[in-house]
Design a protein around this motif. Structure first.
Motif, PDB file in Angstrom:
ATOM      1  N   ILE A  29       0.796  -1.035  -0.157  1.00 41.42           N
ATOM      2  CA  ILE A  29      -0.024  -0.083   0.001  1.00 41.42           C
ATOM      3  C   ILE A  29       0.874   1.048   0.039  1.00 41.42           C
ATOM      4  N   GLY A  30       0.552   2.194  -0.940  1.00 36.61           N
ATOM      5  CA  GLY A  30       1.258   3.456  -1.161  1.00 36.61           C
ATOM      6  C   GLY A  30       0.707   4.240  -2.184  1.00 36.61           C
ATOM      7  N   ARG A  31       1.350   5.533  -2.285  1.00 35.83           N
ATOM      8  CA  ARG A  31       0.912   6.315  -3.585  1.00 35.83           C
ATOM      9  C   ARG A  31       2.318   7.284  -3.415  1.00 35.83           C
ATOM     10  N   PRO A  32       2.771   7.244  -5.104  1.00 33.84           N
ATOM     11  CA  PRO A  32       2.640   6.288  -5.971  1.00 33.84           C
ATOM     12  C   PRO A  32       3.033   4.853  -5.399  1.00 33.84           C
ATOM     13  N   VAL A  33       2.654   3.825  -6.197  1.00 30.14           N
ATOM     14  CA  VAL A  33       3.113   2.641  -6.141  1.00 30.14           C
ATOM     15  C   VAL A  33       3.105   1.877  -7.380  1.00 30.14           C
ATOM     16  N   ARG A  34       2.953   2.441  -8.503  1.00 28.36           N
ATOM     17  CA  ARG A  34       2.885   1.580  -9.698  1.00 28.36           C
ATOM     18  C   ARG A  34       4.297   1.144 -10.076  1.00 28.36           C
ATOM     19  N   HIS A  35       5.338   1.982  -9.577  1.00 25.86           N
ATOM     20  CA  HIS A  35       6.805   1.835  -9.885  1.00 25.86           C
ATOM     21  C   HIS A  35       7.276   0.766  -8.900  1.00 25.86           C
ATOM     22  N   SER A  36       6.406  -0.030  -7.972  1.00 21.18           N
ATOM     23  CA  SER A  36       6.983  -0.853  -6.878  1.00 21.18           C
ATOM     24  C   SER A  36       7.507  -2.097  -7.476  1.00 21.18           C
ATOM     25  N   LEU A  37       8.644  -2.522  -7.075  1.00 22.43           N
ATOM     26  CA  LEU A  37       9.281  -3.501  -7.230  1.00 22.43           C
ATOM     27  C   LEU A  37       9.012  -4.696  -6.346  1.00 22.43           C
ATOM     28  N   SER A  38       8.159  -4.721  -5.454  1.00 23.77           N
ATOM     29  CA  SER A  38       8.006  -5.486  -4.592  1.00 23.77           C
ATOM     30  C   SER A  38       6.994  -6.822  -4.990  1.00 23.77           C
ATOM     31  N   PRO A  39       5.887  -6.375  -5.915  1.00 18.98           N
ATOM     32  CA  PRO A  39       5.277  -7.559  -6.397  1.00 18.98           C
ATOM     33  C   PRO A  39       6.047  -8.643  -7.153  1.00 18.98           C
ATOM     34  N   VAL A  40       7.234  -8.308  -8.095  1.00 21.54           N
ATOM     35  CA  VAL A  40       7.628  -9.279  -8.868  1.00 21.54           C
ATOM     36  C   VAL A  40       8.482 -10.147  -7.972  1.00 21.54           C
ATOM     37  N   MET A  41       9.147  -9.281  -6.780  1.00 21.45           N
ATOM     38  CA  MET A  41       9.735 -10.361  -5.875  1.00 21.45           C
ATOM     39  C   MET A  41       8.835 -11.421  -5.172  1.00 21.45           C
ATOM     40  N   HIS A  42       7.911 -11.071  -4.469  1.00 19.93           N
ATOM     41  CA  HIS A  42       7.165 -11.478  -3.833  1.00 19.93           C
ATOM     42  C   HIS A  42       6.333 -12.743  -4.412  1.00 19.93           C
ATOM     43  N   ASN A  43       5.668 -12.303  -5.740  1.00 21.77           N
ATOM     44  CA  ASN A  43       5.033 -13.468  -6.471  1.00 21.77           C
ATOM     45  C   ASN A  43       6.080 -14.339  -6.986  1.00 21.77           C
ATOM     46  N   ALA A  44       7.111 -14.041  -7.338  1.00 22.91           N
ATOM     47  CA  ALA A  44       8.375 -15.080  -7.824  1.00 22.91           C
ATOM     48  C   ALA A  44       8.440 -16.134  -6.523  1.00 22.91           C
ATOM     49  N   ALA A  45       8.715 -15.659  -5.230  1.00 22.23           N
ATOM     50  CA  ALA A  45       8.851 -16.159  -4.298  1.00 22.23           C
ATOM     51  C   ALA A  45       7.787 -17.072  -4.075  1.00 22.23           C
ATOM     52  N   PHE A  46       6.562 -16.853  -3.938  1.00 20.04           N
ATOM     53  CA  PHE A  46       5.329 -17.776  -3.832  1.00 20.04           C
ATOM     54  C   PHE A  46       5.389 -18.791  -4.986  1.00 20.04           C
ATOM     55  N   CYS A  47       5.727 -18.437  -6.273  1.00 18.85           N
ATOM     56  CA  CYS A  47       5.680 -19.572  -7.189  1.00 18.85           C
ATOM     57  C   CYS A  47       6.739 -20.369  -6.973  1.00 18.85           C
ATOM     58  N   ARG A  48       8.059 -19.809  -6.505  1.00 21.85           N
ATOM     59  CA  ARG A  48       9.192 -21.017  -6.259  1.00 21.85           C
ATOM     60  C   ARG A  48       8.907 -21.762  -5.094  1.00 21.85           C
ATOM     61  N   LEU A  49       8.207 -21.481  -4.036  1.00 21.45           N
ATOM     62  CA  LEU A  49       7.955 -22.384  -2.996  1.00 21.45           C
ATOM     63  C   LEU A  49       6.510 -23.004  -3.105  1.00 21.45           C
ATOM     64  N   GLY A  50       5.792 -22.807  -4.263  1.00 27.42           N
ATOM     65  CA  GLY A  50       4.489 -23.539  -4.231  1.00 27.42           C
ATOM     66  C   GLY A  50       3.499 -23.050  -3.183  1.00 27.42           C
ATOM     67  N   ILE A  51       3.660 -21.655  -2.659  1.00 23.86           N
ATOM     68  CA  ILE A  51       2.740 -21.062  -1.772  1.00 23.86           C
ATOM     69  C   ILE A  51       1.473 -20.578  -2.755  1.00 23.86           C
ATOM     70  N   ASN A  52       0.391 -20.896  -2.250  1.00 20.01           N
ATOM     71  CA  ASN A  52      -0.932 -20.628  -2.805  1.00 20.01           C
ATOM     72  C   ASN A  52      -1.153 -18.721  -2.463  1.00 20.01           C
ATOM     73  N   GLY A  53      -0.406 -18.090  -3.030  1.00 15.76           N
ATOM     74  CA  GLY A  53      -0.482 -16.743  -2.511  1.00 15.76           C
ATOM     75  C   GLY A  53      -0.300 -15.714  -4.064  1.00 15.76           C
ATOM     76  N   VAL A  54      -0.916 -14.312  -3.735  1.00 16.05           N
ATOM     77  CA  VAL A  54      -0.775 -13.333  -4.929  1.00 16.05           C
ATOM     78  C   VAL A  54      -0.456 -12.377  -3.949  1.00 16.05           C
ATOM     79  N   TYR A  55       0.434 -11.774  -4.726  1.00 17.11           N
ATOM     80  CA  TYR A  55       0.686 -10.115  -4.076  1.00 17.11           C
ATOM     81  C   TYR A  55       0.416  -8.829  -5.167  1.00 17.11           C
ATOM     82  N   LEU A  56      -0.369  -8.065  -4.713  1.00 18.20           N
ATOM     83  CA  LEU A  56      -0.518  -6.853  -5.646  1.00 18.20           C
ATOM     84  C   LEU A  56      -0.300  -5.531  -5.171  1.00 18.20           C
ATOM     85  N   ALA A  57      -0.335  -4.438  -6.033  1.00 17.44           N
ATOM     86  CA  ALA A  57      -0.112  -3.219  -5.725  1.00 17.44           C
ATOM     87  C   ALA A  57      -1.288  -2.253  -5.398  1.00 17.44           C
TER      88      ALA A  57
END
Ligand code: NAP
Length: 279
Positions: free
Chosen positions: A18-46
């Motif tokens: 959660i932030g403003r502005p947030v569209r530049h954030s690099l956090s979603p790519v890192m966390h979604n990649a981690a969820f995928c890698r470990l097979g965790i059923n999670g999604v991370y959005l901005a």
């Protein structure tokens, strides 16, 4: 990357920044990649919002599991939390929220990002450091360094702010120009000098950088700032802001999931996103 496939279904857990502005954030790519890698059923959005009260209400109402918190929400979210930890209270900022059965726990992982990024290059206990800046991120960095036994001098454009912070954290204070003259093991830039409209400028000269053994810039865009160029030209150890960004994100991931963060996966995702940035 040998990633597992994750299906989004009725059991998927939601996380976000959660932030403003947030569209530049690099956090979603890192966390979604981690969820995928470990097979965790999670999604991370901005989520583009500066309304922390409603963001926390949504978290409780919808069962959102975790938030990363960025500008301008890091301070104002504290009053919405059920249990801010010691790091939040000392730093005065929260960058991570966990929803545990409707109770909101808050921590700050920015200081871990800074300390661990430096520890990859040197033992820091007993070292001396100069911190440029006295804003929110300086507070997190100073908290981490003091906790690790570092002797800190804060150099800031507005010297009164440096003095106030120095009193609180038991450090020394000076104007930003002082950083040109003193010697220390570590120099850390926590000002925005080097990014955006200040890209190509440095808070310390090429000559001044020679006074330090290791130079870290928490600015991560561009990844190599003018300050870091000076440091590398002078043969000094250099750490860029992406290191801190990665390590603080790994600490968030572990806080939420209780599982070790997949460092290589998150790092690759971050590097890929940086190399494909369009702005
Ligand atoms: P902040 O609270 O607004 O503080 C900014 C500090 O920089 C203040 O001490 C200010 O001095 C100083 N400053 C601003 N413009 C300056 C200039 N032109 N010359 C000299 N000093 C100047 O900001 P913040 O939240 O600490 O964020 C600072 C930077 O850290 C941002 O670039 C942000 O992107 C970055 N950051 C990176 C990470 C990471 O993981 N890598 C994490 C958090 C933040 P005065 O007191 O005189 O105004």
């Amino acid at each position: 990357m040998n990633e597992q496939t994750v299906t989004i279904d009725a059991a998927t857990c939601l996380y976000g920044i959660i932030g403003r502005p947030v569209r530049h954030s690099l956090s979603p790519v890192m966390h979604n990649a981690a969820f995928c890698r470990l097979g965790i059923n999670g999604v991370y959005l901005a989520f583009d919002t500066d309304d922390t009260a409603r963001a926390c209400m949504s978290m409780r109402c919808l069962g959102i599991k975790g938030y990363s918190v960025t500008i301008p929400n890091k301070e104002r979210i504290i009053s919405e939390l059920d249990e801010p930890d010691e790091t939040v209270l000392r730093i005065g900022a929260c960058n991570t929220v966990k929803n545990s059965a409707g109770r909101l726990f808050g921590t700050n992982t920015d200081w871990i990002g800074a300390v661990k990024a430096i520890e990859k290059k040197m033992d820091i206990a007993g070292k001396t450091a100069v911190i440029l800046g006295a804003g929110g991120s300086a507070r997190a960095v100073i908290y981490g360094l003091k906790k690790s036994g570092v002797d800190v001098t804060i150099c800031n454009r507005t010297v009164e702010k440096a003095e106030k912070l120095a009193k609180e954290f038991n450090c020394k204070a000076a104007g930003i120009g002082h950083a040109e003259k003193i010697r220390a093991d570590i120099l850390i830039n926590t000002t925005p000098v080097g990014m955006g409209s200040l890209s190509g400028t440095s808070p310390v000269s090429g000559q001044g950088v020679m006074n330090y053994g290791l130079v870290m810039d928490i600015v991560y865009s561009p990844p190599v700032t003018r300050l870091l160029q000076y440091a590398m030209n002078a043969g000094r150890a250099a750490i860029n802001g992406l290191e801190m960004l990665l390590v603080q994100a790994m600490a968030q991931f572990e806080y939420w999931t209780g599982r070790p963060a997949p460092e290589e996966t998150m790092k690759k995702a971050l590097e890929y996103a940086i190399s494909h940035e369009t702005h």
